[in-house]
Design a protein around this motif. Structure first.
Motif, PDB file in Angstrom:
ATOM      1  N   ARG A   1      -7.056   3.402  -1.596  1.00 11.47           N
ATOM      2  CA  ARG A   1      -6.787   2.075  -2.180  1.00 11.47           C
ATOM      3  C   ARG A   1      -6.973   2.081  -3.692  1.00 11.47           C
ATOM      4  O   ARG A   1      -7.426   1.099  -4.269  1.00 11.47           O
ATOM      5  CB  ARG A   1      -7.732   1.043  -1.555  1.00 11.47           C
ATOM      6  CG  ARG A   1      -7.451   0.764  -0.103  1.00 11.47           C
ATOM      7  CD  ARG A   1      -8.265  -0.424   0.355  1.00 11.47           C
ATOM      8  NE  ARG A   1      -9.497  -0.062   0.993  1.00 11.47           N
ATOM      9  CZ  ARG A   1     -10.599  -0.793   0.963  1.00 11.47           C
ATOM     10  NH1 ARG A   1     -10.628  -1.909   0.251  1.00 11.47           N
ATOM     11  NH2 ARG A   1     -11.687  -0.423   1.606  1.00 11.47           N
ATOM     12  N   VAL A   2      -6.656   3.200  -4.322  1.00 13.72           N
ATOM     13  CA  VAL A   2      -6.804   3.291  -5.775  1.00 13.72           C
ATOM     14  C   VAL A   2      -5.485   3.701  -6.422  1.00 13.72           C
ATOM     15  O   VAL A   2      -4.683   4.419  -5.832  1.00 13.72           O
ATOM     16  CB  VAL A   2      -7.921   4.291  -6.177  1.00 13.72           C
ATOM     17  CG1 VAL A   2      -9.293   3.678  -5.964  1.00 13.72           C
ATOM     18  CG2 VAL A   2      -7.789   5.616  -5.418  1.00 13.72           C
ATOM     19  N   LEU A   3      -5.288   3.213  -7.645  1.00 13.66           N
ATOM     20  CA  LEU A   3      -4.092   3.530  -8.430  1.00 13.66           C
ATOM     21  C   LEU A   3      -4.550   3.932  -9.821  1.00 13.66           C
ATOM     22  O   LEU A   3      -5.631   3.542 -10.272  1.00 13.66           O
ATOM     23  CB  LEU A   3      -3.185   2.293  -8.567  1.00 13.66           C
ATOM     24  CG  LEU A   3      -2.649   1.656  -7.281  1.00 13.66           C
ATOM     25  CD1 LEU A   3      -1.936   0.344  -7.622  1.00 13.66           C
ATOM     26  CD2 LEU A   3      -1.687   2.601  -6.571  1.00 13.66           C
ATOM     27  N   TRP A   4      -3.689   4.671 -10.511  1.00 16.35           N
ATOM     28  CA  TRP A   4      -3.996   5.061 -11.889  1.00 16.35           C
ATOM     29  C   TRP A   4      -2.792   4.780 -12.792  1.00 16.35           C
ATOM     30  O   TRP A   4      -1.639   4.914 -12.371  1.00 16.35           O
ATOM     31  CB  TRP A   4      -4.365   6.554 -11.973  1.00 16.35           C
ATOM     32  CG  TRP A   4      -5.040   6.873 -13.285  1.00 16.35           C
ATOM     33  CD1 TRP A   4      -6.370   6.770 -13.557  1.00 16.35           C
ATOM     34  CD2 TRP A   4      -4.414   7.292 -14.497  1.00 16.35           C
ATOM     35  NE1 TRP A   4      -6.610   7.089 -14.867  1.00 16.35           N
ATOM     36  CE2 TRP A   4      -5.436   7.418 -15.471  1.00 16.35           C
ATOM     37  CE3 TRP A   4      -3.096   7.557 -14.873  1.00 16.35           C
ATOM     38  CZ2 TRP A   4      -5.180   7.807 -16.780  1.00 16.35           C
ATOM     39  CZ3 TRP A   4      -2.826   7.941 -16.186  1.00 16.35           C
ATOM     40  CH2 TRP A   4      -3.867   8.078 -17.122  1.00 16.35           C
ATOM     41  N   GLY A   5      -3.076   4.411 -14.041  1.00 20.52           N
ATOM     42  CA  GLY A   5      -1.991   4.199 -15.002  1.00 20.52           C
ATOM     43  C   GLY A   5      -2.491   4.379 -16.417  1.00 20.52           C
ATOM     44  O   GLY A   5      -3.702   4.343 -16.680  1.00 20.52           O
ATOM     45  N   ASN A  25      -7.840  -5.104   2.250  1.00 18.46           N
ATOM     46  CA  ASN A  25      -6.580  -5.351   1.524  1.00 18.46           C
ATOM     47  C   ASN A  25      -6.806  -5.365   0.012  1.00 18.46           C
ATOM     48  O   ASN A  25      -5.872  -5.572  -0.748  1.00 18.46           O
ATOM     49  CB  ASN A  25      -5.961  -6.680   1.961  1.00 18.46           C
ATOM     50  CG  ASN A  25      -6.832  -7.871   1.627  1.00 18.46           C
ATOM     51  OD1 ASN A  25      -8.063  -7.780   1.680  1.00 18.46           O
ATOM     52  ND2 ASN A  25      -6.236  -8.994   1.289  1.00 18.46           N
ATOM     53  N   ILE A  26      -8.062  -5.168  -0.436  1.00 17.21           N
ATOM     54  CA  ILE A  26      -8.310  -5.176  -1.884  1.00 17.21           C
ATOM     55  C   ILE A  26      -8.350  -3.740  -2.421  1.00 17.21           C
ATOM     56  O   ILE A  26      -9.107  -2.902  -1.932  1.00 17.21           O
ATOM     57  CB  ILE A  26      -9.598  -5.958  -2.228  1.00 17.21           C
ATOM     58  CG1 ILE A  26      -9.430  -7.422  -1.771  1.00 17.21           C
ATOM     59  CG2 ILE A  26      -9.905  -5.873  -3.721  1.00 17.21           C
ATOM     60  CD1 ILE A  26     -10.521  -8.376  -2.219  1.00 17.21           C
ATOM     61  N   TRP A  27      -7.485  -3.479  -3.402  1.00 17.04           N
ATOM     62  CA  TRP A  27      -7.359  -2.175  -4.048  1.00 17.04           C
ATOM     63  C   TRP A  27      -7.875  -2.290  -5.486  1.00 17.04           C
ATOM     64  O   TRP A  27      -8.104  -3.396  -5.981  1.00 17.04           O
ATOM     65  CB  TRP A  27      -5.891  -1.740  -4.118  1.00 17.04           C
ATOM     66  CG  TRP A  27      -5.178  -1.456  -2.823  1.00 17.04           C
ATOM     67  CD1 TRP A  27      -5.359  -2.074  -1.610  1.00 17.04           C
ATOM     68  CD2 TRP A  27      -4.131  -0.493  -2.640  1.00 17.04           C
ATOM     69  NE1 TRP A  27      -4.483  -1.539  -0.693  1.00 17.04           N
ATOM     70  CE2 TRP A  27      -3.719  -0.585  -1.284  1.00 17.04           C
ATOM     71  CE3 TRP A  27      -3.498   0.422  -3.477  1.00 17.04           C
ATOM     72  CZ2 TRP A  27      -2.695   0.229  -0.761  1.00 17.04           C
ATOM     73  CZ3 TRP A  27      -2.480   1.228  -2.964  1.00 17.04           C
ATOM     74  CH2 TRP A  27      -2.097   1.137  -1.615  1.00 17.04           C
ATOM     75  N   SER A  28      -7.998  -1.133  -6.149  1.00 21.90           N
ATOM     76  CA  SER A  28      -8.402  -1.162  -7.558  1.00 21.90           C
ATOM     77  C   SER A  28      -7.604  -0.148  -8.367  1.00 21.90           C
ATOM     78  O   SER A  28      -7.317   0.958  -7.894  1.00 21.90           O
ATOM     79  CB  SER A  28      -9.888  -0.830  -7.677  1.00 21.90           C
ATOM     80  OG  SER A  28     -10.260  -0.799  -9.041  1.00 21.90           O
ATOM     81  N   LYS A  29      -7.267  -0.549  -9.585  1.00 21.31           N
ATOM     82  CA  LYS A  29      -6.769   0.429 -10.555  1.00 21.31           C
ATOM     83  C   LYS A  29      -7.989   1.012 -11.261  1.00 21.31           C
ATOM     84  O   LYS A  29      -8.794   0.240 -11.810  1.00 21.31           O
ATOM     85  CB  LYS A  29      -5.852  -0.242 -11.577  1.00 21.31           C
ATOM     86  CG  LYS A  29      -4.544  -0.736 -10.986  1.00 21.31           C
ATOM     87  CD  LYS A  29      -3.669  -1.337 -12.060  1.00 21.31           C
ATOM     88  CE  LYS A  29      -2.558  -2.165 -11.426  1.00 21.31           C
ATOM     89  NZ  LYS A  29      -1.955  -3.104 -12.389  1.00 21.31           N
ATOM     90  N   VAL A  30      -8.112   2.321 -11.228  1.00 16.23           N
ATOM     91  CA  VAL A  30      -9.262   2.971 -11.886  1.00 16.23           C
ATOM     92  C   VAL A  30      -8.823   3.399 -13.290  1.00 16.23           C
ATOM     93  O   VAL A  30      -8.863   4.571 -13.662  1.00 16.23           O
ATOM     94  CB  VAL A  30      -9.810   4.139 -11.036  1.00 16.23           C
ATOM     95  CG1 VAL A  30     -10.589   3.595  -9.853  1.00 16.23           C
ATOM     96  CG2 VAL A  30      -8.705   5.065 -10.547  1.00 16.23           C
ATOM     97  N   THR A  31      -8.437   2.398 -14.027  1.00 12.51           N
ATOM     98  CA  THR A  31      -7.741   2.556 -15.311  1.00 12.51           C
ATOM     99  C   THR A  31      -8.601   2.101 -16.484  1.00 12.51           C
ATOM    100  O   THR A  31      -9.618   1.446 -16.309  1.00 12.51           O
ATOM    101  CB  THR A  31      -6.478   1.671 -15.269  1.00 12.51           C
ATOM    102  OG1 THR A  31      -6.758   0.522 -14.467  1.00 12.51           O
ATOM    103  CG2 THR A  31      -5.297   2.402 -14.671  1.00 12.51           C
ATOM    104  N   CYS A  32      -8.102   2.424 -17.656  1.00 11.35           N
ATOM    105  CA  CYS A  32      -8.606   1.883 -18.927  1.00 11.35           C
ATOM    106  C   CYS A  32      -9.998   2.336 -19.335  1.00 11.35           C
ATOM    107  O   CYS A  32     -10.801   1.516 -19.813  1.00 11.35           O
ATOM    108  CB  CYS A  32      -8.525   0.359 -18.932  1.00 11.35           C
ATOM    109  SG  CYS A  32      -6.871  -0.214 -19.234  1.00 11.35           S
ATOM    110  N   PRO A  33     -10.330   3.630 -19.224  1.00  9.36           N
ATOM    111  CA  PRO A  33     -11.603   4.080 -19.775  1.00  9.36           C
ATOM    112  C   PRO A  33     -11.696   3.745 -21.261  1.00  9.36           C
ATOM    113  O   PRO A  33     -12.782   3.445 -21.762  1.00  9.36           O
ATOM    114  CB  PRO A  33     -11.577   5.602 -19.539  1.00  9.36           C
ATOM    115  CG  PRO A  33     -10.137   5.956 -19.381  1.00  9.36           C
ATOM    116  CD  PRO A  33      -9.509   4.754 -18.729  1.00  9.36           C
ATOM    117  N   GLU A  34     -10.542   3.758 -21.950  1.00 12.03           N
ATOM    118  CA  GLU A  34     -10.551   3.488 -23.400  1.00 12.03           C
ATOM    119  C   GLU A  34     -10.981   2.057 -23.715  1.00 12.03           C
ATOM    120  O   GLU A  34     -11.521   1.778 -24.776  1.00 12.03           O
ATOM    121  CB  GLU A  34      -9.172   3.800 -24.008  1.00 12.03           C
ATOM    122  CG  GLU A  34      -8.047   2.816 -23.723  1.00 12.03           C
ATOM    123  CD  GLU A  34      -7.459   2.901 -22.315  1.00 12.03           C
ATOM    124  OE1 GLU A  34      -7.982   3.646 -21.464  1.00 12.03           O
ATOM    125  OE2 GLU A  34      -6.455   2.186 -22.063  1.00 12.03           O
TER     126      GLU A  34
END
Ligand code: 0GY
Length: 297
Positions: free
Chosen positions: A246-250, A210-219
């Protein structure tokens, strides 16, 4: 008398004219992590905020969505608005079916207040553990909120820094429903992708479906810096390849508290094919996963 809210002297405004990305987003792509700030005349910042940003309202956000080629936004309550979700909810209402929201709420929020936000498009709450952004919240308050939102089928976004993961992991694992970790738990990129700290995060995801991750914010995470942020690629790519469902991007627009530089949002979109190299991974990351989590009703 109303407080005059002056933007912090060292505040960096969002990029004035981001490039058109070379990477063409798949149809229906979702920017699943972005914010609105004010505008302060309509939606004043919260008295308890830790920073005072520039105005970055919904019109600018929707302009950026169209410019980059996204179809939808998930608008995450920013800490500068505290637990007053009015600006975020107003943006969700204006976006209609093209927008969803994630709120920050008090532990004693009523069912009616949750129902009203649900009707506006809110589908989750955010628990923030980052000390430079918020005063600490008792864990039992988070538990109470987690219980209250179950009736609405909402998920929980958590924001913490890598050094706090060991302490937080059992608590995160005890929370009900889907838990989405912001920015891969903010790994220390200088330590390398095989360092035990990042392995701990990978193991947390492996052990808890049930744990997902946003693979965001390289900056935010990059030591190397713009425009390519290549040192962040191995981290994000590992999470995408191990847990593609289970991954999201923004974008993280308007990029609160960036001090080193302000990213070009078009270049951030060009980061996506480096971490999700196939059309199938891209579709899951940008369309299928956010739609399943935030547009189920
Ligand atoms: C982010 C990151 C930050 C800020 C916030 O709500 C916020 O104020 O999330 C940060 O300063 O690292 O995800 O926008």
């Amino acid at each position: 008398m109303a407080e005059i809210q002056i933007t912090d002297a060292d505040w960096l405004d969002f990029h004035p004219n981001p490039s058109v990305p070379r990477f063409v987003l798949p149809a229906g792509a979702v920017d699943a992590h972005c914010h609105v700030f004010g505008p302060r005349d309509a939606f004043p910042f919260a008295p308890e905020r830790k920073y005072t940003p520039c105005d970055a309202g919904k019109d600018k956000l929707f302009e950026l969505r169209d410019h980059l080629g996204f179809s939808r936004n998930v608008i995450v309550q920013a800490t500068c608005h505290g637990k007053d979700n009015a600006a975020m909810v107003d943006a969700c209402r204006a976006g209609g079916e093209l927008a969803r929201g994630v709120a920050s709420v008090r532990h004693d929020i009523s069912r009616d207040a949750l129902a009203e936000m649900d009707a506006a498009g809110v589908r989750g709450v955010r628990f923030n553990f980052v000390r430079r952004l918020v005063d600490a919240t008792p864990r039992e308050h988070f538990v109470e909120v987690a219980e209250r939102i179950q009736a609405f089928g909402w998920s929980i976004v958590v924001y913490f820094e890598a050094q706090d993961l060991a302490d937080l992991a059992p608590f995160l694992a005890s929370l009900p429903g889907t838990i989405v970790v912001d920015h891969m738990g903010r790994p220390d990129i200088a330590k390398g992708v095989d360092h035990p700290d990042f392995q701990r995060f990978v193991e947390l995801m492996a052990e808890h479906e049930n744990i997902w991750s946003k693979v965001t914010c390289p900056e935010r995470l990059s030591v190397q810096g713009p425009p390519d942020y290549d040192d962040v690629v191995p981290f994000a790519r590992r999470i995408v390849e191990l847990f593609p469902d289970r991954v999201l991007w923004g974008t993280d627009w308007p990029h609160p508290n960036m001090k080193s530089h302000m990213p070009d949002d078009g270049k951030l979109v060009d980061f996506i094919p480096k971490i999700a190299p196939t059309a199938e991974l891209q579709r899951k990351l940008l369309v299928d996963n956010p739609m399943r989590l935030y547009w189920a009703h």
